[in-house]
Motif scaffolding. Structure first.
Motif, PDB file in Angstrom:
ATOM      1  N   ARG A  25       0.854  -1.162   0.092  1.00 23.60           N
ATOM      2  CA  ARG A  25       0.043   0.033   0.047  1.00 23.60           C
ATOM      3  C   ARG A  25       0.842   1.319   0.213  1.00 23.60           C
ATOM      4  O   ARG A  25       1.118   1.914   0.998  1.00 23.60           O
ATOM      5  N   VAL A  26       1.449   1.707  -1.076  1.00 22.27           N
ATOM      6  CA  VAL A  26       2.204   2.849  -1.418  1.00 22.27           C
ATOM      7  C   VAL A  26       1.686   3.765  -2.437  1.00 22.27           C
ATOM      8  O   VAL A  26       2.310   4.915  -2.539  1.00 22.27           O
ATOM      9  N   LEU A  27       0.753   3.446  -3.131  1.00 19.05           N
ATOM     10  CA  LEU A  27       0.386   4.360  -4.002  1.00 19.05           C
ATOM     11  C   LEU A  27      -0.695   5.284  -3.781  1.00 19.05           C
ATOM     12  O   LEU A  27      -1.853   4.960  -3.361  1.00 19.05           O
ATOM     13  N   PRO A  28      -0.406   6.619  -4.095  1.00 18.19           N
ATOM     14  CA  PRO A  28      -1.362   7.494  -3.500  1.00 18.19           C
ATOM     15  C   PRO A  28      -2.972   7.514  -4.206  1.00 18.19           C
ATOM     16  O   PRO A  28      -2.743   7.260  -5.488  1.00 18.19           O
ATOM     17  N   PRO A  29      -3.957   7.712  -3.696  1.00 17.64           N
ATOM     18  CA  PRO A  29      -5.344   7.971  -4.554  1.00 17.64           C
ATOM     19  C   PRO A  29      -5.544   9.214  -4.858  1.00 17.64           C
ATOM     20  O   PRO A  29      -4.871  10.212  -4.227  1.00 17.64           O
ATOM     21  N   THR A  30      -6.665   9.268  -5.570  1.00 14.43           N
ATOM     22  CA  THR A  30      -7.290  10.446  -5.767  1.00 14.43           C
ATOM     23  C   THR A  30      -8.307  10.787  -4.926  1.00 14.43           C
ATOM     24  O   THR A  30      -9.168   9.765  -4.782  1.00 14.43           O
ATOM     25  N   ILE A  31      -8.247  11.928  -4.333  1.00 13.83           N
ATOM     26  CA  ILE A  31      -9.320  12.097  -3.214  1.00 13.83           C
ATOM     27  C   ILE A  31     -10.145  13.565  -3.474  1.00 13.83           C
ATOM     28  O   ILE A  31      -9.502  14.511  -3.685  1.00 13.83           O
ATOM     29  N   SER A  32     -11.229  13.504  -3.750  1.00 12.73           N
ATOM     30  CA  SER A  32     -12.090  14.519  -4.177  1.00 12.73           C
ATOM     31  C   SER A  32     -11.913  15.922  -3.305  1.00 12.73           C
ATOM     32  O   SER A  32     -12.125  15.249  -2.029  1.00 12.73           O
ATOM     33  N   GLY A  33     -11.628  16.729  -3.943  1.00 13.04           N
ATOM     34  CA  GLY A  33     -11.471  17.958  -3.095  1.00 13.04           C
ATOM     35  C   GLY A  33     -10.273  18.031  -2.431  1.00 13.04           C
ATOM     36  O   GLY A  33     -10.041  19.250  -1.828  1.00 13.04           O
ATOM     37  N   VAL A  34      -9.425  17.192  -2.357  1.00 10.88           N
ATOM     38  CA  VAL A  34      -8.072  17.180  -1.635  1.00 10.88           C
ATOM     39  C   VAL A  34      -6.873  17.085  -2.472  1.00 10.88           C
ATOM     40  O   VAL A  34      -5.906  17.690  -2.453  1.00 10.88           O
ATOM     41  N   ASN A 245       3.927  17.597  14.249  1.00  7.23           N
ATOM     42  CA  ASN A 245       4.204  18.704  13.880  1.00  7.23           C
ATOM     43  C   ASN A 245       3.492  19.962  14.649  1.00  7.23           C
ATOM     44  O   ASN A 245       3.619  21.157  14.327  1.00  7.23           O
ATOM     45  N   GLY A 246       2.364  19.417  15.376  1.00  5.31           N
ATOM     46  CA  GLY A 246       1.475  20.448  16.184  1.00  5.31           C
ATOM     47  C   GLY A 246       0.675  21.158  15.244  1.00  5.31           C
ATOM     48  O   GLY A 246       0.611  22.573  15.443  1.00  5.31           O
ATOM     49  N   MET A 247      -0.018  20.626  14.120  1.00  3.49           N
ATOM     50  CA  MET A 247      -0.364  21.492  13.090  1.00  3.49           C
ATOM     51  C   MET A 247      -1.758  20.884  12.472  1.00  3.49           C
ATOM     52  O   MET A 247      -1.900  19.617  12.687  1.00  3.49           O
ATOM     53  N   ARG A 248      -2.596  21.615  11.532  1.00  2.00           N
ATOM     54  CA  ARG A 248      -3.616  20.872  10.881  1.00  2.00           C
ATOM     55  C   ARG A 248      -2.882  20.482   9.658  1.00  2.00           C
ATOM     56  O   ARG A 248      -1.669  21.024   9.077  1.00  2.00           O
ATOM     57  N   ALA A 249      -3.443  19.431   9.018  1.00  2.00           N
ATOM     58  CA  ALA A 249      -2.712  18.950   7.554  1.00  2.00           C
ATOM     59  C   ALA A 249      -2.907  19.867   6.559  1.00  2.00           C
ATOM     60  O   ALA A 249      -3.872  20.690   6.499  1.00  2.00           O
ATOM     61  N   SER A 250      -1.971  20.008   5.819  1.00  2.00           N
ATOM     62  CA  SER A 250      -1.838  21.363   4.919  1.00  2.00           C
ATOM     63  C   SER A 250      -1.454  20.797   3.322  1.00  2.00           C
ATOM     64  O   SER A 250      -1.606  19.361   3.295  1.00  2.00           O
ATOM     65  N   ASN A 251      -1.184  21.448   2.591  1.00  2.00           N
ATOM     66  CA  ASN A 251      -0.882  21.164   1.098  1.00  2.00           C
ATOM     67  C   ASN A 251       0.350  20.452   1.016  1.00  2.00           C
ATOM     68  O   ASN A 251       0.660  19.877   0.205  1.00  2.00           O
ATOM     69  N   ASP A 252       1.086  20.455   2.043  1.00  2.00           N
ATOM     70  CA  ASP A 252       2.473  19.570   2.292  1.00  2.00           C
ATOM     71  C   ASP A 252       2.280  18.358   2.580  1.00  2.00           C
ATOM     72  O   ASP A 252       3.141  17.378   2.506  1.00  2.00           O
ATOM     73  N   HIS A 253       1.114  17.813   2.889  1.00  2.17           N
ATOM     74  CA  HIS A 253       0.787  16.482   3.248  1.00  2.17           C
ATOM     75  C   HIS A 253      -0.120  15.877   2.130  1.00  2.17           C
ATOM     76  O   HIS A 253      -0.970  16.038   1.480  1.00  2.17           O
ATOM     77  N   ILE A 254       0.739  14.600   1.802  1.00  2.00           N
ATOM     78  CA  ILE A 254       0.279  13.891   0.365  1.00  2.00           C
ATOM     79  C   ILE A 254      -0.521  12.488   1.136  1.00  2.00           C
ATOM     80  O   ILE A 254       0.276  11.930   1.470  1.00  2.00           O
ATOM     81  N   THR A 255      -1.490  12.226   0.894  1.00  2.00           N
ATOM     82  CA  THR A 255      -2.188  10.832   1.418  1.00  2.00           C
ATOM     83  C   THR A 255      -1.936   9.656   0.503  1.00  2.00           C
ATOM     84  O   THR A 255      -1.970  10.046  -0.661  1.00  2.00           O
ATOM     85  N   VAL A 256      -1.570   8.803   1.294  1.00  2.00           N
ATOM     86  CA  VAL A 256      -1.547   7.324   0.741  1.00  2.00           C
ATOM     87  C   VAL A 256      -2.721   6.571   1.124  1.00  2.00           C
ATOM     88  O   VAL A 256      -3.303   5.856   0.071  1.00  2.00           O
ATOM     89  N   GLY A 257      -3.080   6.557   2.430  1.00  2.00           N
ATOM     90  CA  GLY A 257      -4.111   5.788   2.753  1.00  2.00           C
ATOM     91  C   GLY A 257      -4.646   6.176   4.134  1.00  2.00           C
ATOM     92  O   GLY A 257      -3.933   6.772   4.801  1.00  2.00           O
ATOM     93  N   HIS A 258      -5.581   5.375   4.441  1.00  2.00           N
ATOM     94  CA  HIS A 258      -6.106   5.713   5.766  1.00  2.00           C
ATOM     95  C   HIS A 258      -6.945   4.319   6.306  1.00  2.00           C
ATOM     96  O   HIS A 258      -7.325   3.600   5.581  1.00  2.00           O
ATOM     97  N   GLY A 259      -7.004   4.390   7.817  1.00  2.00           N
ATOM     98  CA  GLY A 259      -7.492   3.165   8.234  1.00  2.00           C
ATOM     99  C   GLY A 259      -7.726   3.426   9.977  1.00  2.00           C
ATOM    100  O   GLY A 259      -7.628   4.577  10.367  1.00  2.00           O
TER     101      GLY A 259
END
Length: 294
Positions: A25-34, A245-259
């Motif tokens: 599980r290493v391929l990033p997905p397309t996420i609507s609006g993100v 990092n004590g922050m909200r996720a930003s445009n520097d965060h690229i998602t691969v998956g969640h669970g």
């Protein structure tokens, strides 16, 4: 933001393996609006005898591979170009925890993204009395403010130490140590919020790192990262926080998956027909792409 991402995972075995089967599980997905994946590729050396690609229950990209021939190493290479455009956090209209529970009770869906899947204890993020008590000090006027306060406190109170824990470490153990890495801090935040009755899940991905002013960017210096998604009610939905990092996720965060925790999104899991151990290496490059104007 537009990024070119390169990931290299390599495993060298003490003894040659006579076969193996893995899920990757290493391929990033397309996420609507993100985020939007423009192009992506995933390769293996040696080439597997079998390969299939599918989405798991949570919608994560999974590649299943199997080997029948003898091999003494496995090299995994992923490359992708990804555009990330997270919406700016709006006005906080999330409910307090009591009202949040009322909204949660009204959710009847069991779809993959429903908050009910992210409320109970899980393997790495069990409900722990000490972590719940720690999180209770963050309980505020809204779910968002509660999550942000807990995120900030973990950032202040815990020490980043890559030698203190392993991928098997549970939230309770990392909490006792007050040390760990992004995986540990995310599990502690998840466990604390679940103890308060707030649904929370684990996000795996990449984080762009910015070198000090005047210093070159180091190739392969980045690593896979982890942060937390929190269900903040019917109107606010899922919000993401980075306790490392004590922050909200930003445009520097690229998602691969969640669970529910790391075990749902581990980069690679599987079995080998071999004896002895193995040594793994990881290298990640997250490179901002600047398009030239015509």
């Amino acid at each position: 933001m537009l990024y070119d991402i390169r990931l290299n995972l390599r495993y060298d075995y003490d003894a040659a393996a006579g076969g193996g089967r893995h899920q990757v599980r290493v391929l990033p997905p397309t996420i609507s609006g993100v985020q939007r994946v423009i192009a992506a590729s995933l390769s293996f050396a040696p080439a597997p005898s079998e390969r299939s690609d599918f989405s798991d229950f949570f919608g994560n990209n999974v590649t299943s591979i199997a080997f029948r021939d003898v091999h003494d190493a496995l090299d995994i290479r992923m490359s992708a170009r990804v555009a990330v455009s997270r919406p700016e956090p709006g006005l906080d209209v999330s409910r307090d925890i009591r009202r949040l529970r009322e909204e949660l009770d009204a959710v009847r869906s069991l779809s993959p993204d429903t908050p009910h899947h992210f409320l109970a204890a899980s393997d790495h993020a069990g409900i722990d009395a000490a972590i719940t008590a720690y999180a209770r000090s963050s309980a505020g006027n809204s779910a968002v403010s509660t999550a942000m306060d807990l995120c900030s406190r973990i950032y202040r109170d815990f020490t980043y130490d890559s030698e203190a824990t392993t991928v098997q470490t549970r939230a309770s153990d990392a909490f006792d140590l007050k040390r760990g890495v992004c995986q540990d801090f995310s599990h502690i935040m998840i466990a604390g919020l679940r103890g308060l009755g707030v649904p929370a899940g684990y996000v795996s991905g990449f984080l762009r790192t910015i070198p000090p002013r005047g210093k070159p960017r180091l190739e392969g210096a980045d690593a896979m990262h982890a942060w937390v998604k929190v269900w903040c009610g019917r109107d606010t939905g899922w919000q993401e926080f980075d306790p490392t990092n004590g922050m909200r996720a930003s445009n520097d965060h690229i998602t691969v998956g969640h669970g529910r925790d790391y075990s749902d999104v581990a980069p690679i899991v599987g079995v080998l027909k071999t004896t002895g151990g193995q040594v793994g290496e990881q290298a990640v490059d997250v490179i901002p792409v600047v398009l030239e104007k015509a």
